[in-house]
Write an enzyme that holds these catalytic residues in place. Structure first.
Site, PDB file in Angstrom:
ATOM      1  N   SER A   1       0.883  -1.165   0.000  1.00  0.00           N
ATOM      2  CA  SER A   1       0.000   0.000   0.000  1.00  0.00           C
ATOM      3  C   SER A   1       0.916   1.207   0.000  1.00  0.00           C
ATOM      4  CB  SER A   1      -0.860   0.011   1.264  1.00  0.00           C
ATOM      5  OG  SER A   1      -1.352   1.322   1.487  1.00  0.00           O
TER       6      SER A   1
ATOM      7  N   ASP B   1      -4.730   2.850  -2.385  1.00  0.00           N
ATOM      8  CA  ASP B   1      -5.879   2.932  -1.481  1.00  0.00           C
ATOM      9  C   ASP B   1      -6.650   4.201  -1.792  1.00  0.00           C
ATOM     10  OD1 ASP B   1      -3.866   1.404   0.900  1.00  0.00           O
ATOM     11  OD2 ASP B   1      -5.831   0.655   0.300  1.00  0.00           O
TER      12      ASP B   1
ATOM     13  N   GLY C   1      -9.641   2.668   6.027  1.00  0.00           N
ATOM     14  CA  GLY C   1      -9.551   4.117   6.180  1.00  0.00           C
ATOM     15  C   GLY C   1      -8.167   4.602   6.538  1.00  0.00           C
ATOM     16  N   PHE C   2      -7.410   3.771   7.250  1.00  0.00           N
ATOM     17  CA  PHE C   2      -6.098   4.232   7.707  1.00  0.00           C
ATOM     18  C   PHE C   2      -5.104   3.074   7.758  1.00  0.00           C
ATOM     19  CE2 PHE C   2      -7.558   8.392   8.852  1.00  0.00           C
ATOM     20  CZ  PHE C   2      -8.904   8.202   9.173  1.00  0.00           C
ATOM     21  N   GLY C   3      -3.841   3.402   7.563  1.00  0.00           N
ATOM     22  CA  GLY C   3      -2.793   2.405   7.761  1.00  0.00           C
ATOM     23  C   GLY C   3      -2.408   2.342   9.229  1.00  0.00           C
ATOM     24  N   GLY C   4      -1.566   1.378   9.553  1.00  0.00           N
ATOM     25  CA  GLY C   4      -1.021   1.285  10.902  1.00  0.00           C
ATOM     26  C   GLY C   4      -1.974   0.774  11.963  1.00  0.00           C
TER      27      GLY C   4
ATOM     28  N   ASP D   1      -5.568  -7.262   3.767  1.00  0.00           N
ATOM     29  CA  ASP D   1      -5.094  -5.882   3.813  1.00  0.00           C
ATOM     30  C   ASP D   1      -5.402  -5.295   5.185  1.00  0.00           C
ATOM     31  OD1 ASP D   1      -5.970  -2.908   1.809  1.00  0.00           O
ATOM     32  OD2 ASP D   1      -4.630  -3.197   3.512  1.00  0.00           O
ATOM     33  N   GLY D   2      -4.290  -4.934   5.867  1.00  0.00           N
ATOM     34  CA  GLY D   2      -4.471  -4.250   7.142  1.00  0.00           C
ATOM     35  C   GLY D   2      -3.755  -4.967   8.272  1.00  0.00           C
TER      36      GLY D   2
ATOM     37  N   GLY E   1       1.624  -1.925   4.283  1.00  0.00           N
ATOM     38  CA  GLY E   1       2.106  -0.551   4.167  1.00  0.00           C
ATOM     39  C   GLY E   1       3.121  -0.282   5.260  1.00  0.00           C
TER      40      GLY E   1
END
Ligand code: DX5
Length: 230
Positions: A10, A37, A144-147, A179-180, A201
């Site tokens: 990502s 994304d 909605g967000f990485g990490g 993913d995630g 990511g």
């Protein structure tokens, strides 16, 4: 025959001021494709890449691009992301009033279609569109967000998607992507459950030894954990 392991970065953590150089660096690091994304600020509380941004990066790498469309109106945007250079479009089952029609339309536009499932959406939501996709994305975070923290409760769903593909006779043609929260501590579990395309990511960009070492480590861990071909 099991599907090949693929590492898909990502670009959310990348330096957005240097996206051309960043995608070239990802290619040099040995990734298999690049995931964009795409967020519209409505389907998810974040806003990211329009088609023109992706088009600008297209010339800097020969890698395949996929657009993960976290948007409320994927039908309205599909053609522009294909024109921008995305060969695969991933739409969310939750965003499509007529998922079968949307996936078929993506194929008619010349791209490959894929479908994503948010954590609360059951695998059964894709049971009747497996003939229209080349990939099913099981989200292992809320988008909605990485990490974010990996949701291990999604592992049974990965296995359910694999079983649906087996029952449909599509297991050899359709990838299962996650993913995630994918990193060294979680990638083996996801691969063991049946995922073969692994989006990362944070784990790639924060690796102490750089992108290439991160890609190699994640690929080795996923390959070691993947179920042996039946
Ligand atoms: C969520 C995003 C993230 C990103 C990867 O909408 O899709 O999952 O791609 O996130 P991390 O940093 O957890 O690999």
């Amino acid at each position: 025959m099991s599907r090949p392991i693929q590492i898909a970065p990502s670009v959310l953590p990348a330096d957005f001021a240097r996206l051309g150089e960043e995608v070239a660096a990802l290619e040099a690091a040995g990734v298999d494709l690049i995931q964009w994304d795409v967020m519209d600020g409505c389907f998810v509380p974040n806003l990211t890449f329009g088609p023109d941004v992706i088009a600008a990066a297209r010339a800097h790498t020969s890698l395949p691009f996929e657009a993960h469309l976290m948007v409320v109106e994927p039908d309205a945007m599909a053609a522009r992301y294909i024109e921008a250079g995305c060969g695969r479009l991933i739409v969310h089952a939750e965003a499509c009033r007529h998922l079968h029609r949307t996936l078929a339309a993506i194929g008619e536009l010349g791209a490959t279609a894929a479908v994503a499932l948010n954590p609360a959406t059951p695998a059964s939501a894709v049971a009747h569109v497996l003939d229209l996709v080349d990939l099913v994305l099981v989200m292992t975070v809320n988008p909605g967000f990485g990490g974010q923290r990996y949701l291990d409760t999604m592992e049974p769903k990965i296995a359910e998607v694999a079983a649906l593909l087996d029952a449909a006779g599509r297991r050899d043609q359709v990838d299962i992507e996650v993913d995630g929260g994918i990193g060294p501590d979680t990638i083996g579990r996801a691969a063991s459950a049946g995922a073969n395309v692994l989006v990362a990511g944070t784990a790639l960009y924060r690796h102490r030894d750089g992108l290439q070492a991160a890609v190699s480590e994640l690929r080795d861990l996923a390959t070691a954990a993947a179920p042996s071909p039946s």
